[in-house]
Design a protein around this motif. Structure first.
Motif: not given
Length: 302
Positions: A3, A5-6, A8-9, A13, A32, A37-39, A46, A48
């Motif tokens: 995803t 989010a994954e 970006i992590a 992050h 997302a 899930e993301v900001e 971006y 998490t």
């Protein structure tokens, strides 16, 4: 498939659109964000959710987490946590009054090896604190960094010798006094106060004397002076209290002067600790010390 989010992590992050573009579409990133899930921190940046406030502020200003915020990130113990996130940004960055209300910003050049994943490296963190913070706060960070083994004494001393410019002298002082034997800020602050009063105490001093064996937090064998930083946690039961009482009594019988300080005395009632260090040796010469200062007077760290 991973995803947004994954991804970006995995990128630490925080990620820019240029880092994400080879793998996802703008629509996927927007979706997302809608799902929480993301900001988005700033234009095309971006993260998490739940990112530490210092990391968010650093990314928002295109900088990195630094100083005490970075020290906390690395797990270093600090005398006082930063009231606001502390970040370092490029010198060309324009800082507004609103920015300064949100975080403490320093304008400084950082090389590629000075930071990783949005945070200054452990060694750079110690150096920044030593250059910019009061000696006492900086030494707490340096002691903890050495104790963690994320920073070595040789690396710190070598870098300090080569340092030039603002804060170089302060950095060399911290590098000279940094000691990984200090178990925490309380012991470090005690050591700073003793240095100010002309006492150079050793950390974790082993005392072996005619069958007596003890390890004290700080001490000077030539003066037969032992100094203990007594936190409440170490006396959680009667057995611990009995053990320490016996050890202190043995030291006194064998001719040692023992000073015991609580956390409140070291961190808040500094005047009393200074009074003890100043006059502890006068009693041996038959000189009566003056009346001790009244408790409760808060002092700023040096």
């Amino acid at each position: 498939m991973r995803t947004v989010a994954e991804m970006i992590a995995e990128l630490g992050h925080v990620a820019t659109w240029s880092e994400l573009q080879p793998h996802v579409t703008r629509r996927a990133v927007t979706a997302a964000m809608t799902r929480g899930e993301v900001e988005r921190l700033s234009r095309d940046r971006y993260a998490t959710p739940g990112l530490h406030a210092a990391r968010r502020e650093a990314e928002r200003h295109h900088g990195v987490v630094s100083h005490l915020s970075a020290a906390v990130h690395h797990g270093f113990k600090v005398r006082t946590p930063p009231a606001r996130p502390q970040v370092t940004v490029p010198r060309t960055h324009h800082v507004t009054r609103a920015d300064e209300d949100c975080c403490e910003i320093r304008l400084r050049h950082l090389g590629p090896g000075d930071h990783a994943q949005g945070v200054t490296t452990p060694l750079r963190t110690v150096v920044d604190c030593a250059r910019d913070l009061p000696f006492e706060e900086a030494l707490c960070v340096a002691d903890s960094a050495l104790r963690s083994s994320l920073v070595t004494p040789d690396d710190l001393v070598s870098l300090a010798r080569r340092a030039r410019g603002p804060g170089a002298r302060a950095l060399r002082r911290v590098a000279q006094q940094a000691d990984g034997g200090s178990s925490g800020p309380m012991e470090t602050v005690l050591r700073v106060i003793s240095l100010d009063r002309g006492l150079d105490l050793s950390t974790q001093l082993q005392i072996v004397d005619h069958g007596l064996f003890a390890v004290v937090d700080l001490g000077d064998p030539a003066l037969r002076l032992a100094v203990e930083a007594d936190s409440f946690a170490w006396h959680g039961d009667r057995r611990a209290l009995d053990r320490d009482c016996r050890r202190y009594d043995e030291l006194v019988v064998w001719g040692w002067t023992v000073l015991r300080f609580s956390w409140e005395q070291v961190m808040i009632d500094r005047d009393f600790v200074e009074w003890c260090f100043t006059h502890v040796l006068d009693g041996r010469d038959g000189i009566s010390p003056p009346v001790p200062p009244r408790p409760g007077r808060r002092r700023r760290p040096l």
